[in-house]
Design a protein around this motif. Structure first.
Motif, PDB file in Angstrom:
ATOM      1  N   LYS A 187      35.904  45.096  36.012  1.00  0.00           N
ATOM      2  CA  LYS A 187      35.935  45.181  34.551  1.00  0.00           C
ATOM      3  C   LYS A 187      36.188  43.807  33.937  1.00  0.00           C
ATOM      4  O   LYS A 187      35.580  43.443  32.922  1.00  0.00           O
ATOM      5  CB  LYS A 187      37.024  46.160  34.112  1.00  0.00           C
ATOM      6  CG  LYS A 187      36.756  47.610  34.486  1.00  0.00           C
ATOM      7  CD  LYS A 187      37.916  48.498  34.063  1.00  0.00           C
ATOM      8  CE  LYS A 187      37.691  49.944  34.490  1.00  0.00           C
ATOM      9  NZ  LYS A 187      38.842  50.806  34.138  1.00  0.00           N
ATOM     10  N   GLY A 188      37.107  43.055  34.544  1.00  0.00           N
ATOM     11  CA  GLY A 188      37.378  41.713  34.033  1.00  0.00           C
ATOM     12  C   GLY A 188      36.151  40.815  34.109  1.00  0.00           C
ATOM     13  O   GLY A 188      35.910  40.008  33.197  1.00  0.00           O
ATOM     14  N   GLY A 233      41.375  32.452  28.345  1.00  0.00           N
ATOM     15  CA  GLY A 233      42.622  32.121  29.033  1.00  0.00           C
ATOM     16  C   GLY A 233      43.314  33.349  29.596  1.00  0.00           C
ATOM     17  O   GLY A 233      43.830  33.330  30.726  1.00  0.00           O
ATOM     18  N   ARG A 234      43.340  34.422  28.826  1.00  0.00           N
ATOM     19  CA  ARG A 234      43.957  35.659  29.307  1.00  0.00           C
ATOM     20  C   ARG A 234      43.179  36.252  30.473  1.00  0.00           C
ATOM     21  O   ARG A 234      43.759  36.794  31.419  1.00  0.00           O
ATOM     22  CB  ARG A 234      44.063  36.660  28.164  1.00  0.00           C
ATOM     23  CG  ARG A 234      45.034  36.239  27.068  1.00  0.00           C
ATOM     24  CD  ARG A 234      44.983  37.152  25.855  1.00  0.00           C
ATOM     25  NE  ARG A 234      45.462  38.498  26.167  1.00  0.00           N
ATOM     26  CZ  ARG A 234      45.502  39.479  25.262  1.00  0.00           C
ATOM     27  NH1 ARG A 234      45.085  39.255  24.020  1.00  0.00           N
ATOM     28  NH2 ARG A 234      45.953  40.677  25.600  1.00  0.00           N
ATOM     29  N   ARG A 239      42.629  37.362  36.255  1.00  0.00           N
ATOM     30  CA  ARG A 239      41.923  37.144  37.527  1.00  0.00           C
ATOM     31  C   ARG A 239      42.864  36.587  38.590  1.00  0.00           C
ATOM     32  O   ARG A 239      42.848  37.046  39.743  1.00  0.00           O
ATOM     33  CB  ARG A 239      40.749  36.184  37.304  1.00  0.00           C
ATOM     34  CG  ARG A 239      39.913  35.934  38.552  1.00  0.00           C
ATOM     35  CD  ARG A 239      38.823  34.921  38.279  1.00  0.00           C
ATOM     36  NE  ARG A 239      39.374  33.648  37.809  1.00  0.00           N
ATOM     37  CZ  ARG A 239      38.636  32.605  37.472  1.00  0.00           C
ATOM     38  NH1 ARG A 239      37.323  32.684  37.533  1.00  0.00           N
ATOM     39  NH2 ARG A 239      39.204  31.478  37.062  1.00  0.00           N
ATOM     40  N   ASP A 240      43.690  35.607  38.213  1.00  0.00           N
ATOM     41  CA  ASP A 240      44.626  35.017  39.182  1.00  0.00           C
ATOM     42  C   ASP A 240      45.666  36.043  39.625  1.00  0.00           C
ATOM     43  O   ASP A 240      46.030  36.097  40.807  1.00  0.00           O
ATOM     44  CB  ASP A 240      45.318  33.803  38.561  1.00  0.00           C
ATOM     45  CG  ASP A 240      44.348  32.663  38.292  1.00  0.00           C
ATOM     46  OD1 ASP A 240      43.256  32.658  38.894  1.00  0.00           O
ATOM     47  OD2 ASP A 240      44.672  31.784  37.470  1.00  0.00           O
ATOM     48  N   THR A 241      46.142  36.852  38.685  1.00  0.00           N
ATOM     49  CA  THR A 241      47.142  37.856  39.028  1.00  0.00           C
ATOM     50  C   THR A 241      46.563  38.922  39.950  1.00  0.00           C
ATOM     51  O   THR A 241      47.228  39.389  40.879  1.00  0.00           O
ATOM     52  CB  THR A 241      47.698  38.517  37.753  1.00  0.00           C
ATOM     53  OG1 THR A 241      48.209  37.506  36.871  1.00  0.00           O
ATOM     54  CG2 THR A 241      48.826  39.482  38.085  1.00  0.00           C
ATOM     55  N   ILE A 246      46.286  41.403  45.217  1.00  0.00           N
ATOM     56  CA  ILE A 246      45.539  41.849  46.392  1.00  0.00           C
ATOM     57  C   ILE A 246      46.140  41.263  47.659  1.00  0.00           C
ATOM     58  O   ILE A 246      46.298  41.956  48.678  1.00  0.00           O
ATOM     59  CB  ILE A 246      44.048  41.462  46.258  1.00  0.00           C
ATOM     60  CG1 ILE A 246      43.387  42.301  45.155  1.00  0.00           C
ATOM     61  CG2 ILE A 246      43.314  41.665  47.580  1.00  0.00           C
ATOM     62  CD1 ILE A 246      41.950  41.902  44.878  1.00  0.00           C
ATOM     63  N   GLN A 247      46.497  39.969  47.622  1.00  0.00           N
ATOM     64  CA  GLN A 247      47.107  39.339  48.791  1.00  0.00           C
ATOM     65  C   GLN A 247      48.446  39.975  49.139  1.00  0.00           C
ATOM     66  O   GLN A 247      48.748  40.234  50.315  1.00  0.00           O
ATOM     67  CB  GLN A 247      47.291  37.838  48.539  1.00  0.00           C
ATOM     68  CG  GLN A 247      45.984  37.059  48.404  1.00  0.00           C
ATOM     69  CD  GLN A 247      45.134  37.144  49.666  1.00  0.00           C
ATOM     70  OE1 GLN A 247      45.640  37.106  50.772  1.00  0.00           O
ATOM     71  NE2 GLN A 247      43.825  37.260  49.477  1.00  0.00           N
ATOM     72  N   VAL A 248      49.251  40.242  48.112  1.00  0.00           N
ATOM     73  CA  VAL A 248      50.551  40.896  48.355  1.00  0.00           C
ATOM     74  C   VAL A 248      50.343  42.292  48.922  1.00  0.00           C
ATOM     75  O   VAL A 248      51.054  42.720  49.844  1.00  0.00           O
ATOM     76  CB  VAL A 248      51.374  40.953  47.049  1.00  0.00           C
ATOM     77  CG1 VAL A 248      52.622  41.797  47.238  1.00  0.00           C
ATOM     78  CG2 VAL A 248      51.757  39.542  46.604  1.00  0.00           C
ATOM     79  N   ASN A 249      49.373  43.003  48.377  1.00  0.00           N
ATOM     80  CA  ASN A 249      49.114  44.357  48.852  1.00  0.00           C
ATOM     81  C   ASN A 249      48.662  44.353  50.310  1.00  0.00           C
ATOM     82  O   ASN A 249      49.101  45.182  51.114  1.00  0.00           O
ATOM     83  CB  ASN A 249      48.048  45.015  47.973  1.00  0.00           C
ATOM     84  CG  ASN A 249      48.040  46.518  48.074  1.00  0.00           C
ATOM     85  OD1 ASN A 249      48.912  47.184  47.532  1.00  0.00           O
ATOM     86  ND2 ASN A 249      47.064  47.058  48.782  1.00  0.00           N
TER      87      ASN A 249
END
Length: 321
Positions: A187-188, A233-234, A239-241, A246-249
């Motif tokens: 979606k982003g 910017g948002r 996207r970065d978050t 995903i990496q944390v998950n």
């Protein structure tokens, strides 16, 4: 399909006019015509091309659709493509708005868009001092309306991302989290494809080399440009978050797998004691100690159980069980 066709004089509405009379009103000094189409047919676009004298390449792009957001200059007129992005439940619906703006006319043709722009016309007619600026202000008003509709979409993306982040450390929800994160990322990207090209396109209308048609509304266009930069910017932050989430998950999945492997290894070691002792004592050596003793079998079971209990306590203390 024709939505409306209206002639304006010095910022005030004259009347709704038939399409055939457009060329007559264009000849009047201080008058401009604003036409709105929805899902226009090829015949309608050809008719508008003849009435307004539109460039054939611009008409072809508007009729074909699926164009990248852009602003192009054709002589003394501007051709703009912007993508509309609207919410329908949790889904995004994208469409296109083509804007032809000349010295004394504005033609807007929307395709696959959920919401119309009647509110833009009503707002412009309530402010005749702004509408008296002519077609350049109408072009800005339409673009501003499209950009303003991006903000609720960004808010929805951020809210959904926060909800997923709260569930990242929930045991057993990793697969669902990854699926939702990838849907959110998609979606982003849809919104990003609408915003990023438009940042440079609107920026080209600002500054000393701006087209003559846009010089009167540069302050208003700068406001649209600022909104686009804020949204971009948002979107970058989202996207970065998402990438971090995903990496944390995935790291949580690896940790869970490691815990399972530890438990399996611990139980395998405990049950291996029975296999080892039973394998040795099952050889039935003739001279094996205690082989003929009536308490030999209970003693063997007792030794096995004692060793297994000892291993269980050690693994429990180490956090493997």
């Amino acid at each position: 399909m024709l939505i409306n066709c209206v002639a304006y004089q010095e910022g005030k509405k004259l009347s709704d006019i038939p399409v055939e009379d457009i060329s007559d009103y264009l000849e009047r000094p201080g008058c401009f015509v604003w036409v709105a189409l929805r899902d226009a047919t090829d015949a309608e676009m050809v008719q508008m091309k003849e009435e307004f004298g539109l460039h054939e390449l611009a008409v072809e792009d508007a009729a074909r659709g699926h164009q990248r957001p852009k602003i192009e200059e054709y002589g003394d007129s501007l051709f703009t493509i912007v993508h509309t992005v609207d919410l329908e439940g949790d889904a995004l619906v994208t469409g296109e708005l083509a804007i032809f703006a000349g010295p004394n006319y504005v033609l807007s043709a929307r395709r696959d868009a959920v919401k119309g722009f009647l509110g833009v016309r009503a707002r412009a007619e309530r402010e005749p001092h702004l509408l008296s600026m002519g077609s350049c202000f109408v072009m800005y008003a339409l673009m501003d309306a499209v950009v303003d509709r991006y903000f609720p979409v960004v808010d929805m993306l951020e809210s959904e991302l926060e909800t997923i982040e709260d569930r990242i450390f929930t045991h057993g929800a990793q697969r669902q989290n990854v699926e939702r994160l990838y849907q959110l990322k998609r979606k982003g990207l849809e919104l990003r494809h609408a915003v990023i090209p438009l940042v440079d396109a609107v920026g080209s209308l600002l500054g000393g080399r701006a087209p003559a048609l846009a010089t009167g509304v540069q302050d208003y266009l700068r406001d649209v440009h600022d909104h686009l930069i804020r949204i971009a910017g948002r979107l970058d932050s989202i996207r970065d978050t998402i990438a971090t989430a995903i990496q944390v998950n995935l790291a949580m999945v690896s940790i869970d797998e490691s815990e399972v492997n530890k438990q399996l290894a611990a139980w395998a070691a405990i049950f291996a004691v029975f296999t080892a002792f039973a394998g040795v004592w099952g050889m039935n050596f003739k001279v094996m100690p205690e082989l003929e003793w009536k308490w030999g079998y209970p003693m063997a079971l007792g030794v096995m159980i004692a060793v297994c209990v000892y291993l269980y306590r050690r693994f429990r203390k180490a956090g493997w069980l």
